[in-house]
Design an enzyme around this catalytic site. Structure first.
Site, PDB file in Angstrom:
ATOM      1  CB  THR C  28       9.129   4.101   2.052  1.00 36.48           C
ATOM      2  OG1 THR C  28       9.107   2.766   2.551  1.00 36.48           O
ATOM      3  CG2 THR C  28      10.109   4.195   0.905  1.00 36.48           C
ATOM      4  CG  ASP C  29       5.478   7.869   4.739  1.00 34.63           C
ATOM      5  OD1 ASP C  29       4.924   7.591   3.657  1.00 34.63           O
ATOM      6  OD2 ASP C  29       5.712   9.041   5.079  1.00 34.63           O
ATOM      7  CB  ALA C  30       1.545   4.076   5.306  1.00 37.11           C
TER       8      ALA C  30
END
Lengths: 156, 156, 156, 156
Positions: C28-30
């Protein structure tokens, strides 16, 4: 794990090797901070930059007869690193028999005078067939000139 | 770092939680083995799988009021993991006051009866604003039933 | 880039090769979703799984005399993939002279009957010195039995 | 996919925005080159650097009301990138209605006057709830001053 806050500040590291890294979007995770596995990559970036600084780049090449393989790693995460935080990774290292010890501490502008993370990695020299090798003389020579901090405050 | 070989074998872990992972090409590096930073990802996969097994999945969600943030990690790399090696990651955990201790050990078919790597991570519960939280009762309840090996041989 | 919604549904792919992938926290990313670069990794996982299914695993090994190097990739991102979403990656492929064409489409339970992403990669066979190689007969044989969808709706 | 070699050289890009990236060991794979998924990360680094150059950094923050979400990507891989190769990523962009078009081309010292890779990404503006947003005026203003190459030779 020592939870007391180190007494050293970033200015005490002015003679240490320093590598900087800007936190990228692809390094963040769903908590909006740099994923904890990336710190081992930040340490590696600093390590390779140190080797390059000393014209020792070939020792991190897969075609080299002597590669610094990681045998252990440890990281203490004290404060988060956010997108576009500019990190400064300081390191020092020494050789003990056949084992290379690297220590790292990371600062960012977001948390003044407080390390956001620190850690260590240990390495041995391997050839392309994963056999242990003695470090080449030019590497030993450089290492003998390196300083090692007896009172390094960022213990793990 | 204890360099003596652990006396335990994989069969001694039959009651431990186990997560399996196939080493992917994108996890390899120029030494043709899984890059050392990926072991923290393998540990995370096993940790999240354990939470899911116990219907505790929400505790690893960014929208949750209680997230297990990593405060420290350490890994001992004993043998390499190659492309398409099938890894088995065993874990155990316990709660000490507000801190969660996870231990991991990894086996692969390539090295019979010898752990290829092991390590630990420590965590605290945070809310979405990075404030420390007490663990929710349902998580504490599950943890009280977990075993913890007093003589765990893979010390770091 | 065709923005009209494909008329096919997941059930129309029942005879296609399918690889499943659980979205991990470290992917996942921000924005709280799987980072877009990971889709090329999901495609690669499916591609290697297809090779393994057909006992063609060696063709993805760095020691092999014939490696499928990527010469182009493209991805269309239609819907996000969140933490712990179970993805199903369907693929098909064919050989055109020396170039391998792979097509992929990804479904998740979160978005019923709507592909969340699709894409293509093209590959050529290389040896260890990055020289172009003709595909070995056993690979050509398997490819001749593969289906290729003339009306594949997920155009790019 | 146009396989004819572009007639442009790196010196023709002197007015384009340029971001540099040193290939790290953790970006290599078992073929000893930068893994193909990393090129989307190199593009993202260049894109974020362009935004920062124009004081548009907030538009790539997860807390922003306007985030550039990727809706498509494509990459052409012409030559490999090895450990410690210094890459130069040139980009240009334009806005078409609600969609942002970015084009990239990568050069390295290893292959003189020949692009090693090129590609495109398309983006739409989203808010924190993944709803499409019109681009804010200050971003549109900057974009109107950007050049767009009608005869860009690195077609896909």
């Amino acid at each position: 794990m020592n939870s007391s806050r180190p007494q050293w500040q970033e200015k005490d590291l002015s003679e240490h090797f320093c590598h900087s890294h800007l936190v990228q979007f692809y390094e963040t995770d769903a908590m909006t901070v740099a994923h904890h596995s990336n710190y081992l990559r930040f340490f590696e970036e600093a390590r390779v930059a140190w080797l390059r600084r000393h014209q020792l780049g070939p020792f991190h090449s897969p075609q080299a007869d002597f590669v610094l393989a990681v045998v252990s790693s440890s990281v203490r995460y004290q404060r988060p690193a956010f997108l576009l935080d500019q990190l400064r990774i300081y390191l020092e290292l020494r050789l003990e028999r056949l084992k290379f010890h690297f220590r790292y501490v990371i600062f960012s502008d977001r948390f003044q005078n407080e390390a956001i993370a620190w850690g260590e990695t240990q390495h041995i020299g391997l050839d392309g067939q994963f056999k242990v090798q003695r470090p080449p003389p030019e590497l030993v020579q450089v290492l003998e000139r390196e300083k090692w901090t007896e009172t390094w405050p960022w213990s793990l």
